[in-house]
Design a protein around this motif. Structure first.
Motif, short mmCIF file in Angstrom:
data_model
loop_
_atom_site.label_atom_id
_atom_site.label_comp_id
_atom_site.label_asym_id
_atom_site.label_seq_id
_atom_site.Cartn_x
_atom_site.Cartn_y
_atom_site.Cartn_z
N ALA A 1 0.84 -1.20 0.00
CA ALA A 1 0.00 0.00 0.00
C ALA A 1 0.87 1.25 0.00
N PHE A 2 0.46 2.22 -0.79
CA PHE A 2 1.10 3.54 -0.79
C PHE A 2 0.15 4.49 -0.09
N LEU A 3 0.66 5.20 0.89
CA LEU A 3 -0.17 6.10 1.68
C LEU A 3 0.15 7.54 1.26
N LEU A 4 -0.86 8.22 0.72
CA LEU A 4 -0.70 9.61 0.28
C LEU A 4 -1.48 10.50 1.23
N TRP A 5 -0.85 11.58 1.70
CA TRP A 5 -1.50 12.43 2.69
C TRP A 5 -1.31 13.88 2.30
N GLY A 6 -2.42 14.59 2.18
CA GLY A 6 -2.36 15.99 1.80
C GLY A 6 -2.85 16.91 2.90
N MET A 7 -2.26 18.11 2.92
CA MET A 7 -2.63 19.10 3.93
C MET A 7 -2.62 20.47 3.26
N GLU A 8 -3.39 21.40 3.78
CA GLU A 8 -3.36 22.75 3.22
C GLU A 8 -1.97 23.36 3.37
N GLY A 9 -1.51 23.45 4.62
CA GLY A 9 -0.21 24.05 4.90
C GLY A 9 0.79 23.00 5.38
N GLY A 10 2.00 23.03 4.85
CA GLY A 10 3.01 22.05 5.24
C GLY A 10 3.36 22.11 6.71
N ASP A 11 3.20 23.29 7.33
CA ASP A 11 3.52 23.42 8.76
C ASP A 11 2.52 22.69 9.65
N GLU A 12 1.37 22.31 9.09
CA GLU A 12 0.33 21.68 9.91
C GLU A 12 0.67 20.23 10.29
N TYR A 13 1.57 19.62 9.56
CA TYR A 13 1.81 18.18 9.77
C TYR A 13 2.38 17.83 11.14
N GLY A 14 3.22 18.71 11.67
CA GLY A 14 3.90 18.36 12.91
C GLY A 14 4.80 17.16 12.70
N GLU A 15 4.93 16.33 13.74
CA GLU A 15 5.85 15.19 13.70
C GLU A 15 5.20 13.89 13.22
N LEU A 16 3.90 13.92 13.03
CA LEU A 16 3.21 12.66 12.73
C LEU A 16 3.72 11.95 11.48
N PRO A 17 4.03 12.68 10.38
CA PRO A 17 4.55 11.97 9.20
C PRO A 17 5.81 11.17 9.49
N ASN A 18 6.68 11.68 10.38
CA ASN A 18 7.92 10.95 10.68
C ASN A 18 7.61 9.60 11.33
N ILE A 19 6.60 9.60 12.19
CA ILE A 19 6.22 8.36 12.88
C ILE A 19 5.59 7.37 11.89
N ILE A 20 4.71 7.89 11.04
CA ILE A 20 4.03 7.01 10.08
C ILE A 20 5.02 6.46 9.05
N ALA A 21 5.96 7.31 8.62
CA ALA A 21 6.90 6.90 7.57
C ALA A 21 7.84 5.80 8.04
N ASP A 22 7.95 5.61 9.36
CA ASP A 22 8.77 4.51 9.87
C ASP A 22 8.15 3.15 9.51
N ARG A 23 6.84 3.14 9.31
CA ARG A 23 6.15 1.86 9.06
C ARG A 23 5.66 1.71 7.63
N PHE A 24 5.35 2.85 6.99
CA PHE A 24 4.66 2.78 5.70
C PHE A 24 5.35 3.62 4.64
N ASP A 25 5.02 3.30 3.37
CA ASP A 25 5.48 4.12 2.25
C ASP A 25 4.56 5.34 2.19
N LEU A 26 5.01 6.43 2.79
CA LEU A 26 4.18 7.64 2.93
C LEU A 26 4.69 8.74 2.01
N ARG A 27 3.77 9.38 1.30
CA ARG A 27 4.10 10.52 0.45
C ARG A 27 3.21 11.69 0.82
N LEU A 28 3.80 12.88 0.87
CA LEU A 28 3.07 14.05 1.38
C LEU A 28 2.88 15.10 0.30
N SER A 29 1.87 15.94 0.54
CA SER A 29 1.69 17.12 -0.30
C SER A 29 1.16 18.25 0.57
#
Ligand code: FES
Length: 265
Positions: free
Chosen positions: A131-159
């Motif tokens: 599975a490829f996990l794609l996650w979009g947000m309005e502002g890049g600053d909104e993500y916080g640290e959560l992508p780092n945690i998720i990316a440890d387990r999954f193929d995560l791509r951000l926008s």
């Protein structure tokens, strides 16, 4: 059958910058499937008690967790709970995602839509599915640290629309790149405008399975109040309840034309 209602103790809490993850001990929810939600009692405005729906973000044998984004009185109350506090839960409720065997999948999340898709990605990984996990947000600053945690387990791509994190654009814009990886199933959760854009782009891409989870306000959570209805695509029109018939629907079950009209009205 009456939905299970029970008390659960908060056993962990982590603030990820984007939202607070609350971990609760809930063996009663052990059978939850990705896409299902728990209806959680929250303290509301002027002391009014109400329930709010939270998709399961992660689950283990005796615990489940939720992502609580502080957007109002009820969510502020919930995100302020501490380890040892007791929550009043109802669920797991609703219809979850259908996971096919042997497929490669794209999971597209907008904002808090990451919660059910994170759980889905975990279940797919357990079954050896890609599975490829794609996650979009309005502002890049909104993500916080959560992508780092998720990316440890999954193929995560951000926008992000401002280009500060991941590609500049929406999660839907990421879709083209992953499409080339031979994926046959598409799952999505996010706000209605994102889902409309996604259905416009993806309908003709040849996915054999295309499911969406709709984020709706829910009062009763069990199909009684009709406050969460979704226009359905049957020839006679009509509506389905997001809480009981969904929140996950096959893309073709939803009347997107009427949803588009309701947004632009
Ligand atoms: Fe009452 Fe869905 S929340 S019918």
């Amino acid at each position: 059958m009456e939905p299970a209602r029970f008390e659960a103790i908060v056993v962990g809490k982590r603030f990820h910058g984007y939202a607070t993850e609350l971990l609760v001990e809930a063996p009663n929810a052990a059978g939850a499937v990705p896409g299902q939600f728990m209806h959680i009692k929250c303290d509301g405005r002027d002391g009014v008690i109400m329930r709010r729906p939270y998709s399961v973000f992660d689950a283990a044998e005796n615990t489940i967790s939720f992502l609580v984004k502080d957007v109002g009185r009820g969510s502020a109350w919930l995100s302020a709970r501490k380890t040892g506090d007791i929550l009043d839960l109802m669920g797991p409720l609703g219809r979850g995602f259908a996971v096919g065997d042997g497929q490669r999948s794209i999971l597209v999340a907008g904002g808090t839509g990451i919660a059910p898709l994170h759980f889905l990605a975990g279940c797919m990984k357990e079954r050896g599915l890609c599975a490829f996990l794609l996650w979009g947000m309005e502002g890049g600053d909104e993500y916080g640290e959560l992508p780092n945690i998720i990316a440890d387990r999954f193929d995560l791509r951000l926008s992000s629309m401002d280009g500060k994190r991941g590609i500049r654009g929406s999660a839907v814009d990421l879709l083209e790149a992953c499409r080339e990886e031979g994926c046959t199933a598409l799952y999505a959760c996010g706000p209605r405008p994102m889902l409309l854009s996604l259905t416009d782009r993806a309908r003709d891409m040849g996915f054999t399975l295309f499911q969406v989870s709709l984020e709706e306000r829910m009062a009763c959570g069990v199909g009684a109040c009709r406050g969460c209805v979704i226009p359905c695509s049957t020839p006679t029109g009509g509506y389905l309840s997001a809480c009981r018939d969904g929140p996950v629907f096959d893309e073709g079950e939803v009347d997107w034309r009427r949803i588009r009209e309701s947004i632009s009205a």
